[in-house]
Design a protein around this motif. Structure first.
Motif, PDB file in Angstrom:
ATOM      1  N   VAL A  67     -47.261   7.849 -19.909  1.00 22.20           N
ATOM      2  CA  VAL A  67     -46.798   9.327 -20.892  1.00 22.20           C
ATOM      3  C   VAL A  67     -46.701   9.626 -20.336  1.00 22.20           C
ATOM      4  CG1 VAL A  67     -48.231  11.448 -18.940  1.00 22.20           C
ATOM      5  CG2 VAL A  67     -49.278   9.565 -19.150  1.00 22.20           C
ATOM      6  N   CYS A  68     -44.830   9.396 -20.196  1.00 21.82           N
ATOM      7  CA  CYS A  68     -43.821  10.117 -20.091  1.00 21.82           C
ATOM      8  C   CYS A  68     -43.455  10.098 -21.949  1.00 21.82           C
ATOM      9  CB  CYS A  68     -42.373   9.544 -19.460  1.00 21.82           C
ATOM     10  SG  CYS A  68     -43.080  10.327 -17.570  1.00 21.82           S
ATOM     11  N   SER A  69     -43.573   8.450 -22.452  1.00 22.27           N
ATOM     12  CA  SER A  69     -43.175   8.035 -23.167  1.00 22.27           C
ATOM     13  C   SER A  69     -43.341   9.121 -24.843  1.00 22.27           C
ATOM     14  CB  SER A  69     -43.203   6.167 -23.564  1.00 22.27           C
ATOM     15  OG  SER A  69     -42.852   5.833 -23.186  1.00 22.27           O
ATOM     16  N   GLY A  70     -44.602   9.560 -24.304  1.00 21.83           N
ATOM     17  CA  GLY A  70     -45.361   9.568 -25.932  1.00 21.83           C
ATOM     18  C   GLY A  70     -45.563  11.670 -25.504  1.00 21.83           C
ATOM     19  N   MET A  71     -44.987  12.172 -24.143  1.00 17.98           N
ATOM     20  CA  MET A  71     -44.830  13.217 -24.342  1.00 17.98           C
ATOM     21  C   MET A  71     -43.678  13.788 -25.768  1.00 17.98           C
ATOM     22  SD  MET A  71     -45.750  15.241 -21.924  1.00 17.98           S
ATOM     23  CE  MET A  71     -46.412  14.839 -20.187  1.00 17.98           C
ATOM     24  N   ARG A  72     -43.732  15.412 -26.204  1.00 17.60           N
ATOM     25  CA  ARG A  72     -42.912  15.858 -27.032  1.00 17.60           C
ATOM     26  C   ARG A  72     -43.396  17.324 -26.501  1.00 17.60           C
ATOM     27  NH1 ARG A  72     -42.498  11.155 -27.589  1.00 17.60           N
ATOM     28  NH2 ARG A  72     -43.119  10.834 -29.496  1.00 17.60           N
ATOM     29  N   CYS A  73     -41.987  17.866 -27.183  1.00 19.79           N
ATOM     30  CA  CYS A  73     -41.416  19.407 -27.277  1.00 19.79           C
ATOM     31  C   CYS A  73     -42.566  20.571 -27.353  1.00 19.79           C
ATOM     32  CB  CYS A  73     -40.041  19.331 -28.074  1.00 19.79           C
ATOM     33  SG  CYS A  73     -38.878  18.473 -27.657  1.00 19.79           S
ATOM     34  N   GLU A  74     -43.385  20.258 -28.949  1.00 15.89           N
ATOM     35  CA  GLU A  74     -43.786  20.809 -29.021  1.00 15.89           C
ATOM     36  C   GLU A  74     -45.183  21.259 -27.359  1.00 15.89           C
ATOM     37  OE1 GLU A  74     -42.802  19.027 -31.063  1.00 15.89           O
ATOM     38  OE2 GLU A  74     -41.901  19.089 -32.906  1.00 15.89           O
ATOM     39  N   ALA A  75     -45.878  20.005 -27.068  1.00 12.62           N
ATOM     40  CA  ALA A  75     -46.786  19.956 -26.077  1.00 12.62           C
ATOM     41  C   ALA A  75     -46.056  20.950 -24.933  1.00 12.62           C
ATOM     42  CB  ALA A  75     -46.773  18.666 -25.629  1.00 12.62           C
ATOM     43  N   PHE A  76     -45.153  21.566 -24.589  1.00 13.20           N
ATOM     44  CA  PHE A  76     -44.669  22.696 -23.681  1.00 13.20           C
ATOM     45  C   PHE A  76     -44.643  23.366 -24.236  1.00 13.20           C
ATOM     46  CE2 PHE A  76     -43.437  18.503 -22.543  1.00 13.20           C
ATOM     47  CZ  PHE A  76     -43.896  18.224 -20.907  1.00 13.20           C
ATOM     48  N   GLY A  77     -44.628  23.934 -25.215  1.00 18.21           N
ATOM     49  CA  GLY A  77     -45.474  25.325 -26.358  1.00 18.21           C
ATOM     50  C   GLY A  77     -43.612  25.530 -25.743  1.00 18.21           C
ATOM     51  N   ALA A  78     -43.243  27.469 -25.817  1.00 21.41           N
ATOM     52  CA  ALA A  78     -42.701  27.819 -26.259  1.00 21.41           C
ATOM     53  C   ALA A  78     -41.374  27.244 -24.882  1.00 21.41           C
ATOM     54  CB  ALA A  78     -42.355  29.448 -25.745  1.00 21.41           C
ATOM     55  N   PHE A  79     -41.530  26.767 -23.860  1.00 17.95           N
ATOM     56  CA  PHE A  79     -40.291  25.689 -23.237  1.00 17.95           C
ATOM     57  C   PHE A  79     -40.449  24.680 -23.813  1.00 17.95           C
ATOM     58  CE2 PHE A  79     -40.043  22.464 -20.105  1.00 17.95           C
ATOM     59  CZ  PHE A  79     -39.112  22.982 -19.341  1.00 17.95           C
ATOM     60  N   GLY A  80     -41.430  23.836 -24.776  1.00 21.79           N
ATOM     61  CA  GLY A  80     -40.236  22.793 -25.123  1.00 21.79           C
ATOM     62  C   GLY A  80     -39.475  23.083 -26.575  1.00 21.79           C
ATOM     63  N   LEU A  81     -40.020  24.078 -27.200  1.00 21.65           N
ATOM     64  CA  LEU A  81     -39.083  24.477 -28.297  1.00 21.65           C
ATOM     65  C   LEU A  81     -38.247  25.215 -28.277  1.00 21.65           C
ATOM     66  CD1 LEU A  81     -42.446  25.645 -30.552  1.00 21.65           C
ATOM     67  CD2 LEU A  81     -41.360  23.427 -31.056  1.00 21.65           C
ATOM     68  N   ALA A  82     -37.796  25.680 -26.734  1.00 22.03           N
ATOM     69  CA  ALA A  82     -36.886  25.846 -26.706  1.00 22.03           C
ATOM     70  C   ALA A  82     -35.969  25.141 -26.198  1.00 22.03           C
ATOM     71  CB  ALA A  82     -36.713  27.059 -24.952  1.00 22.03           C
ATOM     72  N   PHE A  83     -36.324  24.250 -26.010  1.00 19.27           N
ATOM     73  CA  PHE A  83     -35.339  22.640 -25.454  1.00 19.27           C
ATOM     74  C   PHE A  83     -35.078  21.805 -26.730  1.00 19.27           C
ATOM     75  CE2 PHE A  83     -34.601  18.937 -23.967  1.00 19.27           C
ATOM     76  CZ  PHE A  83     -34.328  18.617 -22.936  1.00 19.27           C
ATOM     77  N   LYS A  84     -36.079  21.986 -27.558  1.00 18.35           N
ATOM     78  CA  LYS A  84     -36.075  21.426 -28.824  1.00 18.35           C
ATOM     79  C   LYS A  84     -34.540  21.840 -30.027  1.00 18.35           C
ATOM     80  CE  LYS A  84     -38.806  18.990 -32.523  1.00 18.35           C
ATOM     81  NZ  LYS A  84     -39.786  18.503 -32.923  1.00 18.35           N
ATOM     82  N   SER A  85     -34.608  23.495 -29.893  1.00 25.13           N
ATOM     83  CA  SER A  85     -34.339  24.196 -30.526  1.00 25.13           C
ATOM     84  C   SER A  85     -32.349  24.040 -29.799  1.00 25.13           C
ATOM     85  CB  SER A  85     -34.651  25.504 -31.516  1.00 25.13           C
ATOM     86  OG  SER A  85     -34.768  26.234 -29.984  1.00 25.13           O
ATOM     87  N   ALA A  86     -32.306  23.899 -28.886  1.00 24.99           N
ATOM     88  CA  ALA A  86     -30.534  23.892 -28.402  1.00 24.99           C
ATOM     89  C   ALA A  86     -29.482  23.758 -28.939  1.00 24.99           C
ATOM     90  CB  ALA A  86     -31.091  23.990 -27.006  1.00 24.99           C
ATOM     91  N   PRO A  87     -28.910  23.754 -29.509  1.00 23.43           N
ATOM     92  CA  PRO A  87     -27.867  24.108 -29.892  1.00 23.43           C
ATOM     93  C   PRO A  87     -26.914  22.250 -29.251  1.00 23.43           C
ATOM     94  CG  PRO A  87     -27.371  25.984 -29.607  1.00 23.43           C
ATOM     95  CD  PRO A  87     -27.804  25.652 -28.767  1.00 23.43           C
TER      96      PRO A  87
END
Length: 338
Positions: A67-87
């Motif tokens: 499960v953890c290996s298949g997680m992607r930032c987009e799956a967490f919505g705005a929360f994940g996208l904030a993580f992904k776009s952090a400098p």
């Protein structure tokens, strides 16, 4: 409560369970209702779900790492996208602890620098059951997966540790983390090298990051109007960064998801300044550390952003009308009297 998203992902990897419908019953959902964006599950039910799936794979548990290996930032919505776009990963972690409760009301996360490593810790109510242990392992593993998505796929932590001890094979954990976790530690934690968390991410974008953090702030305030004041938020962020010296206003503003001028203006509207808030952050942190005998006064001077112990001592006398040493002795005497 926990987002049903986690339960759904675990059920999808229950490939050795014959009657999957029983798993939905455990968490009180149907295959349809568990897909609802706002669907939630009780922590106890989630832990029971993990135990039921674990029984089908025992002793070589791998489903939660799949499960953890298949997680992607987009799956967490705005929360994940904030993580992904952090400098940087540090920026991502600084906000992660604040926004996690939008989909996980059980766990508490925090970050701190310790010498040459960055420590990301996780806590939740300790219960001696396998489901809790697997949930804690998954929390750290998912965090690492998201970090790898924003940096490099071979990102390997310096150390991974858990408070629990458990039977069964740990091979899947070693394969996922790239190192063997330590069990029986004082706190669950993931440690990364400082240069790993401060290196620019591959797809970080400060503007996009601020957009998503603004959105998350609005969600938090809608959920809990009694959010900490802006001053409190700035104090908390400054305190996290002081060991590297007083952080620039621009860095703290970015961490809070706003522009430098916006933060200055909002502080001014509240009758204060950034320098005054920095002073308050130093004072609060100094009080806590001086009361903890594990830290020498020279270490505390460093952790509160002073280049010399003498400068720290002068500031502390201004705050408390006592030297740090006298303040510590007074606290010790008061404890002894009790």
């Amino acid at each position: 409560m926990l987002s049903a998203f986690y339960a759904r992902k675990q059920i999808e990897q229950a490939i050795h369970v014959e009657d999957v419908s029983a798993l939905y019953d455990i968490v009180g959902h149907t295959p349809e209702s568990i897909l609802e964006p706002d669907a939630m599950v009780a922590p106890q039910a989630y832990h029971s779900l993990l135990e039921a799936i674990a029984e089908s794979e025992w002793p070589d548990l791998r489903f939660h790492m799949r499960v953890c290996s298949g997680m992607r930032c987009e799956a967490f919505g705005a929360f994940g996208l904030a993580f992904k776009s952090a400098p940087t990963l540090r920026h991502a972690f600084q906000r992660l602890s604040r926004y996690t409760r939008l989909h996980n009301g059980v766990s508490e996360f925090s970050a701190v620098d310790r010498e040459a490593v960055f420590c990301w810790t996780h806590r939740q109510p300790v219960l001696p059951r396998l489901g809790v242990y697997l949930s804690n392992e998954a929390a750290m593993a998912t965090t690492l997966t998201l970090c790898r998505e924003t940096t490099t796929s071979d990102l390997t932590p310096v150390r991974v540790q858990f408070t629990h001890r458990r039977d069964g094979s740990k091979d899947a954990l070693v394969e996922h983390f790239g190192i063997e976790p330590v069990f029986g530690a004082e706190v669950d934690g993931l440690q990364l090298a400082i240069d790993q968390v401060d290196r620019p991410t591959t797809i970080g974008d400060a503007g996009i990051w601020r957009f998503f953090t603004d959105h998350l702030e609005s969600l938090l305030q809608a959920e809990d109007p009694a959010e900490p004041s802006l001053e409190t938020q700035v104090v908390e962020e400054v305190a996290k960064l002081l060991s590297g010296g007083v952080p620039p206003l621009a860095e703290v503003a970015m961490t809070l998801g706003m522009g430098t001028r916006t933060l200055q203006r909002r502080l001014s509207e509240r009758g204060t300044t950034y320098q005054a808030v920095v002073d308050e952050a130093r004072r609060h942190l100094a009080q806590q550390l001086v009361g903890d005998k594990r830290y020498s006064l020279s270490e505390i001077a460093f952790l509160t952003g002073f280049s010399e112990q003498s400068a720290f001592t002068r500031a502390f006398k201004r705050w408390e009308e006592l030297s740090p040493r006298a303040f510590r002795q007074a606290g010790t005497q008061a404890s002894g009297a009790r």
